[in-house]
Scaffold this motif. Structure first.
Motif, PDB file in Angstrom:
ATOM      1  N   ALA A 113     -49.776   2.360 103.050  1.00 12.94           N
ATOM      2  CA  ALA A 113     -49.270   1.221 102.301  1.00 12.94           C
ATOM      3  C   ALA A 113     -48.198   0.531 103.130  1.00 12.94           C
ATOM      4  CB  ALA A 113     -48.694   1.683 100.966  1.00 12.94           C
ATOM      5  N   PHE A 114     -48.009  -0.739 102.837  1.00 12.95           N
ATOM      6  CA  PHE A 114     -47.048  -1.534 103.577  1.00 12.95           C
ATOM      7  C   PHE A 114     -46.120  -2.253 102.606  1.00 12.95           C
ATOM      8  CE2 PHE A 114     -49.237  -0.951 107.521  1.00 12.95           C
ATOM      9  CZ  PHE A 114     -50.576  -0.867 107.183  1.00 12.95           C
ATOM     10  N   LEU A 115     -44.886  -2.380 103.003  1.00 15.30           N
ATOM     11  CA  LEU A 115     -43.927  -3.168 102.230  1.00 15.30           C
ATOM     12  C   LEU A 115     -43.365  -4.230 103.161  1.00 15.30           C
ATOM     13  CD1 LEU A 115     -42.433  -3.565  99.545  1.00 15.30           C
ATOM     14  CD2 LEU A 115     -40.609  -2.117 100.459  1.00 15.30           C
ATOM     15  N   GLN A 116     -43.810  -5.455 102.958  1.00 11.82           N
ATOM     16  CA  GLN A 116     -43.318  -6.577 103.745  1.00 11.82           C
ATOM     17  C   GLN A 116     -42.113  -7.157 103.021  1.00 11.82           C
ATOM     18  OE1 GLN A 116     -44.604  -7.771 106.792  1.00 11.82           O
ATOM     19  NE2 GLN A 116     -42.680  -8.910 106.770  1.00 11.82           N
ATOM     20  N   MET A 117     -40.999  -7.173 103.701  1.00 10.38           N
ATOM     21  CA  MET A 117     -39.749  -7.642 103.092  1.00 10.38           C
ATOM     22  C   MET A 117     -39.291  -8.906 103.809  1.00 10.38           C
ATOM     23  SD  MET A 117     -37.812  -3.970 102.645  1.00 10.38           S
ATOM     24  CE  MET A 117     -37.743  -3.648 104.412  1.00 10.38           C
ATOM     25  N   ALA A 118     -39.130  -9.965 103.061  1.00  6.86           N
ATOM     26  CA  ALA A 118     -38.710 -11.238 103.630  1.00  6.86           C
ATOM     27  C   ALA A 118     -37.441 -11.722 102.935  1.00  6.86           C
ATOM     28  CB  ALA A 118     -39.825 -12.270 103.478  1.00  6.86           C
TER      29      ALA A 118
END
Length: 124
Positions: free
Chosen positions: A79-84
């Protein structure tokens, strides 16, 4: 307890982006739910984002809505958590979890099975 391998994190200036990844190691069966919790010094651990194995059912805390995006290849173990648009208040230790529940209403919960954690520091 499913062994987890976390990567990503680090230090970034406010407004920047980071991506966390989490994968199960060995021959673990694909977890039904994978997600991240975070804990800042002096604060309680809170659920940040989670996703079910269908790749569609997701949870995001209100504090990160519109900025953080969780994804997962359907049926896969990563799983990935893209944080912007990171903010200083996002500074915390982020823990991946492979045993979580996403209710229809309310925050994501977990019975444990935490990764080792990865530090995210946002400076202004």
């Amino acid at each position: 307890q499913v062994p987890l391998v976390e990567s990503g994190g680090g230090s970034v200036e406010a407004g920047g982006s980071l991506r966390l990844s989490c994968t199960t190691s060995g021959d673990a069966v694909s977890p039904r739910c994978m997600g991240w919790f975070r804990q800042a010094p002096g604060k309680e651990r809170e659920g940040v984002a989670g996703i079910y194995i269908d790749g569609v059912t997701t949870f995001r805390a209100k504090s990160v809505a519109g900025r953080f995006f969780v994804s997962r290849e359907k049926g896969k173990n990563t799983a990935f958590l893209q944080m912007a648009d990171l903010k200083t208040e996002d500074t915390a230790m982020y823990y991946c979890v492979a045993d979580c529940d996403i209710p229809l209403i309310g925050p994501m919960t977990s019975r444990g099975g935490w990764g080792q954690g990865t530090q995210v520091t946002v400076y202004s």
